[in-house]
Scaffold this motif. Structure first.
Motif, PDB file in Angstrom:
ATOM      1  N   MET A   1       0.844  -1.163   0.000  1.00  0.00           N
ATOM      2  CA  MET A   1       0.000   0.000   0.000  1.00  0.00           C
ATOM      3  C   MET A   1       0.894   1.232   0.000  1.00  0.00           C
ATOM      4  SD  MET A   1      -2.745   1.287   2.895  1.00  0.00           S
ATOM      5  CE  MET A   1      -1.862   0.574   4.235  1.00  0.00           C
ATOM      6  N   LYS A   2       0.615   2.152  -0.887  1.00  0.00           N
ATOM      7  CA  LYS A   2       1.415   3.364  -0.995  1.00  0.00           C
ATOM      8  C   LYS A   2       0.692   4.511  -0.297  1.00  0.00           C
ATOM      9  CE  LYS A   2       4.540   4.869  -4.184  1.00  0.00           C
ATOM     10  NZ  LYS A   2       5.054   4.856  -5.503  1.00  0.00           N
ATOM     11  N   VAL A   3       1.446   5.278   0.487  1.00  0.00           N
ATOM     12  CA  VAL A   3       0.901   6.454   1.164  1.00  0.00           C
ATOM     13  C   VAL A   3       1.808   7.647   0.903  1.00  0.00           C
ATOM     14  CG1 VAL A   3      -0.235   5.134   2.999  1.00  0.00           C
ATOM     15  CG2 VAL A   3       2.091   5.944   3.343  1.00  0.00           C
ATOM     16  N   LYS A   4       1.253   8.818   1.083  1.00  0.00           N
ATOM     17  CA  LYS A   4       2.043  10.046   1.023  1.00  0.00           C
ATOM     18  C   LYS A   4       2.122  10.563   2.447  1.00  0.00           C
ATOM     19  CE  LYS A   4       2.212  12.645  -2.538  1.00  0.00           C
ATOM     20  NZ  LYS A   4       3.581  12.721  -2.994  1.00  0.00           N
ATOM     21  N   VAL A   5       3.335  10.896   2.884  1.00  0.00           N
ATOM     22  CA  VAL A   5       3.558  11.378   4.239  1.00  0.00           C
ATOM     23  C   VAL A   5       4.005  12.832   4.176  1.00  0.00           C
ATOM     24  CG1 VAL A   5       4.897  11.047   6.357  1.00  0.00           C
ATOM     25  CG2 VAL A   5       4.227   9.062   4.984  1.00  0.00           C
ATOM     26  N   ILE A   6       3.369  13.663   4.993  1.00  0.00           N
ATOM     27  CA  ILE A   6       3.812  15.047   5.160  1.00  0.00           C
ATOM     28  C   ILE A   6       4.549  15.098   6.492  1.00  0.00           C
ATOM     29  CG2 ILE A   6       3.111  17.460   5.370  1.00  0.00           C
ATOM     30  CD1 ILE A   6       0.533  16.701   3.882  1.00  0.00           C
ATOM     31  N   TYR A   7       5.763  15.650   6.478  1.00  0.00           N
ATOM     32  CA  TYR A   7       6.575  15.677   7.687  1.00  0.00           C
ATOM     33  C   TYR A   7       7.348  16.986   7.777  1.00  0.00           C
ATOM     34  CZ  TYR A   7      10.374  14.276   4.525  1.00  0.00           C
ATOM     35  OH  TYR A   7      11.274  14.220   3.498  1.00  0.00           O
ATOM     36  N   ASP A   8       7.858  17.274   8.981  1.00  0.00           N
ATOM     37  CA  ASP A   8       8.641  18.497   9.148  1.00  0.00           C
ATOM     38  C   ASP A   8      10.127  18.193   9.001  1.00  0.00           C
ATOM     39  OD1 ASP A   8       9.508  17.428  11.594  1.00  0.00           O
ATOM     40  OD2 ASP A   8       8.203  18.711  12.806  1.00  0.00           O
ATOM     41  N   ARG A   9      10.943  19.210   9.116  1.00  0.00           N
ATOM     42  CA  ARG A   9      12.389  19.057   8.886  1.00  0.00           C
ATOM     43  C   ARG A   9      13.063  18.152   9.916  1.00  0.00           C
ATOM     44  NH1 ARG A   9      13.932  22.706   4.886  1.00  0.00           N
ATOM     45  NH2 ARG A   9      12.403  24.355   4.564  1.00  0.00           N
ATOM     46  N   ALA A  10      12.401  17.905  11.055  1.00  0.00           N
ATOM     47  CA  ALA A  10      12.948  17.002  12.075  1.00  0.00           C
ATOM     48  C   ALA A  10      12.498  15.564  11.849  1.00  0.00           C
ATOM     49  CB  ALA A  10      12.512  17.467  13.464  1.00  0.00           C
ATOM     50  N   GLY A  11      11.626  15.335  10.856  1.00  0.00           N
ATOM     51  CA  GLY A  11      11.154  13.996  10.556  1.00  0.00           C
ATOM     52  C   GLY A  11       9.843  13.628  11.233  1.00  0.00           C
ATOM     53  N   GLU A  12       9.264  14.561  11.991  1.00  0.00           N
ATOM     54  CA  GLU A  12       7.987  14.297  12.663  1.00  0.00           C
ATOM     55  C   GLU A  12       6.863  14.262  11.635  1.00  0.00           C
ATOM     56  OE1 GLU A  12       7.447  13.551  15.933  1.00  0.00           O
ATOM     57  OE2 GLU A  12       9.638  13.501  16.011  1.00  0.00           O
ATOM     58  N   ILE A  13       6.074  13.209  11.688  1.00  0.00           N
ATOM     59  CA  ILE A  13       4.962  13.061  10.751  1.00  0.00           C
ATOM     60  C   ILE A  13       3.841  14.017  11.133  1.00  0.00           C
ATOM     61  CG2 ILE A  13       3.190  11.485   9.898  1.00  0.00           C
ATOM     62  CD1 ILE A  13       5.231   9.212  10.276  1.00  0.00           C
TER      63      ILE A  13
ATOM     64  N   ILE B   1      -0.614  11.573   7.198  1.00  0.00           N
ATOM     65  CA  ILE B   1      -0.429  10.443   6.292  1.00  0.00           C
ATOM     66  C   ILE B   1      -1.686  10.361   5.437  1.00  0.00           C
ATOM     67  CG2 ILE B   1      -0.119   7.955   6.056  1.00  0.00           C
ATOM     68  CD1 ILE B   1       1.172   7.908   8.775  1.00  0.00           C
ATOM     69  N   LEU B   2      -1.497  10.306   4.123  1.00  0.00           N
ATOM     70  CA  LEU B   2      -2.620  10.262   3.186  1.00  0.00           C
ATOM     71  C   LEU B   2      -2.592   8.968   2.395  1.00  0.00           C
ATOM     72  CD1 LEU B   2      -1.881  13.804   1.813  1.00  0.00           C
ATOM     73  CD2 LEU B   2      -3.688  13.248   3.426  1.00  0.00           C
ATOM     74  N   GLN B   3      -3.753   8.356   2.273  1.00  0.00           N
ATOM     75  CA  GLN B   3      -3.884   7.141   1.469  1.00  0.00           C
ATOM     76  C   GLN B   3      -5.044   7.336   0.513  1.00  0.00           C
ATOM     77  OE1 GLN B   3      -5.170   3.721   3.636  1.00  0.00           O
ATOM     78  NE2 GLN B   3      -5.079   2.387   1.876  1.00  0.00           N
ATOM     79  N   ALA B   4      -4.811   7.102  -0.759  1.00  0.00           N
ATOM     80  CA  ALA B   4      -5.888   7.190  -1.742  1.00  0.00           C
ATOM     81  C   ALA B   4      -6.724   5.924  -1.673  1.00  0.00           C
ATOM     82  CB  ALA B   4      -5.318   7.374  -3.145  1.00  0.00           C
ATOM     83  N   ALA B   5      -8.009   6.079  -1.629  1.00  0.00           N
ATOM     84  CA  ALA B   5      -8.910   4.922  -1.625  1.00  0.00           C
ATOM     85  C   ALA B   5      -9.136   4.480  -3.065  1.00  0.00           C
ATOM     86  CB  ALA B   5     -10.229   5.294  -0.975  1.00  0.00           C
ATOM     87  N   PRO B   6      -9.205   3.184  -3.309  1.00  0.00           N
ATOM     88  CA  PRO B   6      -9.445   2.713  -4.675  1.00  0.00           C
ATOM     89  C   PRO B   6     -10.843   3.089  -5.158  1.00  0.00           C
ATOM     90  CG  PRO B   6      -9.426   0.882  -3.129  1.00  0.00           C
ATOM     91  CD  PRO B   6      -9.054   2.105  -2.351  1.00  0.00           C
ATOM     92  N   VAL B   7     -10.940   3.434  -6.428  1.00  0.00           N
ATOM     93  CA  VAL B   7     -12.220   3.784  -7.043  1.00  0.00           C
ATOM     94  C   VAL B   7     -12.621   2.632  -7.956  1.00  0.00           C
ATOM     95  CG1 VAL B   7     -13.394   5.419  -8.545  1.00  0.00           C
ATOM     96  CG2 VAL B   7     -11.640   6.233  -6.973  1.00  0.00           C
ATOM     97  N   PRO B   8     -13.835   2.110  -7.802  1.00  0.00           N
ATOM     98  CA  PRO B   8     -14.260   1.017  -8.681  1.00  0.00           C
ATOM     99  C   PRO B   8     -14.197   1.431 -10.151  1.00  0.00           C
ATOM    100  CG  PRO B   8     -15.808   1.320  -6.873  1.00  0.00           C
ATOM    101  CD  PRO B   8     -14.845   2.478  -6.829  1.00  0.00           C
ATOM    102  N   LYS B   9     -13.663   0.548 -10.998  1.00  0.00           N
ATOM    103  CA  LYS B   9     -13.502   0.862 -12.419  1.00  0.00           C
ATOM    104  C   LYS B   9     -14.830   1.123 -13.114  1.00  0.00           C
ATOM    105  CE  LYS B   9      -9.132  -1.449 -13.073  1.00  0.00           C
ATOM    106  NZ  LYS B   9      -8.366  -2.421 -13.830  1.00  0.00           N
ATOM    107  N   LYS B  10     -15.878   0.445 -12.677  1.00  0.00           N
ATOM    108  CA  LYS B  10     -17.152   0.580 -13.381  1.00  0.00           C
ATOM    109  C   LYS B  10     -17.806   1.947 -13.191  1.00  0.00           C
ATOM    110  CE  LYS B  10     -19.748  -1.788  -9.752  1.00  0.00           C
ATOM    111  NZ  LYS B  10     -20.563  -2.936  -9.447  1.00  0.00           N
ATOM    112  N   THR B  11     -17.289   2.780 -12.269  1.00  0.00           N
ATOM    113  CA  THR B  11     -17.863   4.112 -12.079  1.00  0.00           C
ATOM    114  C   THR B  11     -17.432   5.077 -13.184  1.00  0.00           C
ATOM    115  OG1 THR B  11     -16.046   4.906 -10.705  1.00  0.00           O
ATOM    116  CG2 THR B  11     -17.924   3.875  -9.571  1.00  0.00           C
TER     117      THR B  11
END
Length: 77
Positions: free
Chosen positions: A1-13, A16-26
């Motif tokens: 699972m891939k996520v995007k993390v936003i953090y500061d210069r000290a490494g503190e998170i 955390i963002l995770q994209a939810a899957p979208v059904p193809k039929k939509t």
């Protein structure tokens, strides 16, 4: 699972963002981007194995970003 993390210069998170899957039929495709604020950085992180099954809130509390390697590491207590 891939996520995007936003953090500061000290490494503190900050978020955390995770994209939810979208059904193809939509017929809908989804894309998102992140515009970090001043002093904030982003990293794309692959959560594999045990981490992929943990709630994002638990990762947020127990991990931080190794700023040089831009990788998720367990917080030292």
């Amino acid at each position: 699972m891939k996520v995007k993390v936003i953090y500061d210069r000290a490494g503190e998170i900050l978020a955390i963002l995770q994209a939810a899957p979208v059904p193809k039929k939509t017929g809908v495709s989804v894309a998102f981007g992140v515009d970090p604020g001043p002093g904030q950085l982003t990293a794309d992180v692959e959560l594999a194995g045990e981490l992929a099954n943990k709630p994002l809130s638990e990762i947020h509390e127990a991990y931080c970003i190794d700023v040089k390697a831009r990788k998720l590491v367990r917080r030292v207590t």
